[in-house]
Design a protein around this motif. Structure first.
Motif, PDB file in Angstrom:
ATOM      1  N   SER A  50       0.830  -1.207   0.000  1.00 14.07           N
ATOM      2  CA  SER A  50       0.000   0.000   0.000  1.00 14.07           C
ATOM      3  C   SER A  50       0.858   1.249   0.000  1.00 14.07           C
ATOM      4  O   SER A  50       1.872   1.317   0.694  1.00 14.07           O
ATOM      5  CB  SER A  50      -0.894   0.038   1.248  1.00 14.07           C
ATOM      6  N   ASP A  51       0.445   2.240  -0.780  1.00 11.34           N
ATOM      7  CA  ASP A  51       1.053   3.567  -0.702  1.00 11.34           C
ATOM      8  C   ASP A  51       0.405   4.287   0.466  1.00 11.34           C
ATOM      9  O   ASP A  51      -0.817   4.224   0.649  1.00 11.34           O
ATOM     10  CB  ASP A  51       0.820   4.349  -1.993  1.00 11.34           C
ATOM     11  N   VAL A  52       1.222   4.949   1.289  1.00 10.37           N
ATOM     12  CA  VAL A  52       0.714   5.601   2.491  1.00 10.37           C
ATOM     13  C   VAL A  52       1.315   6.994   2.652  1.00 10.37           C
ATOM     14  O   VAL A  52       2.354   7.309   2.075  1.00 10.37           O
ATOM     15  CB  VAL A  52       1.002   4.763   3.766  1.00 10.37           C
ATOM     16  N   LEU A  53       0.641   7.801   3.459  1.00 12.79           N
ATOM     17  CA  LEU A  53       1.085   9.139   3.836  1.00 12.79           C
ATOM     18  C   LEU A  53       1.336   9.141   5.330  1.00 12.79           C
ATOM     19  O   LEU A  53       0.486   8.663   6.103  1.00 12.79           O
ATOM     20  CB  LEU A  53      -0.001  10.161   3.482  1.00 12.79           C
ATOM     21  N   VAL A  54       2.468   9.646   5.765  1.00 16.96           N
ATOM     22  CA  VAL A  54       2.776   9.735   7.194  1.00 16.96           C
ATOM     23  C   VAL A  54       2.068  10.963   7.767  1.00 16.96           C
ATOM     24  O   VAL A  54       2.257  12.078   7.282  1.00 16.96           O
ATOM     25  CB  VAL A  54       4.297   9.840   7.436  1.00 16.96           C
ATOM     26  N   VAL A  55       1.234  10.741   8.795  1.00 18.06           N
ATOM     27  CA  VAL A  55       0.466  11.833   9.381  1.00 18.06           C
ATOM     28  C   VAL A  55       0.921  12.198  10.794  1.00 18.06           C
ATOM     29  O   VAL A  55       0.540  13.244  11.315  1.00 18.06           O
ATOM     30  CB  VAL A  55      -1.047  11.532   9.377  1.00 18.06           C
ATOM     31  N   GLU A  56       1.730  11.353  11.414  1.00 14.49           N
ATOM     32  CA  GLU A  56       2.206  11.631  12.773  1.00 14.49           C
ATOM     33  C   GLU A  56       3.466  10.826  13.036  1.00 14.49           C
ATOM     34  O   GLU A  56       3.629   9.724  12.527  1.00 14.49           O
ATOM     35  CB  GLU A  56       1.130  11.258  13.795  1.00 14.49           C
TER      36      GLU A  56
END
Length: 86
Positions: A50-56
């Motif tokens: 999965s492609d993901v975005l780091v939010v924290e």
């Protein structure tokens, strides 16, 4: 340990699936001109690849991630191989 603010907003790819609240996976993130691995936590399970975005960032190389779809991918789908709009 202090959060790693440089990684927030970066994208990456899961190399080990997350299990939601049951446990972390592992993500390779594009950051600081290279790639780095972090433990990845998510609200719901996400599969490997999965492609993901780091939010924290929680420090100690642990991050929260959400699914990510690059909006530029949609633009690529609107053009033919020669680069002309269809």
């Amino acid at each position: 340990m202090w959060p790693d603010e440089a990684v927030i907003g970066c994208t990456g790819k899961l190399v080990v699936a997350t299990r939601g609240p049951a446990g972390p996976g592992e993500v390779v993130v594009c950051v600081r001109g290279g790639t780095e691995a972090f433990l990845a936590w998510s609200e719901e399970p996400l599969p490997t690849g999965s492609d993901v975005l780091v939010v924290e960032s929680h420090g100690t190389r642990q991050v929260d991630v959400v699914p990510w779809t690059n909006p530029l991918d949609e633009l690529d789908a609107l053009t033919d191989p020669a680069g002309d709009a269809s």
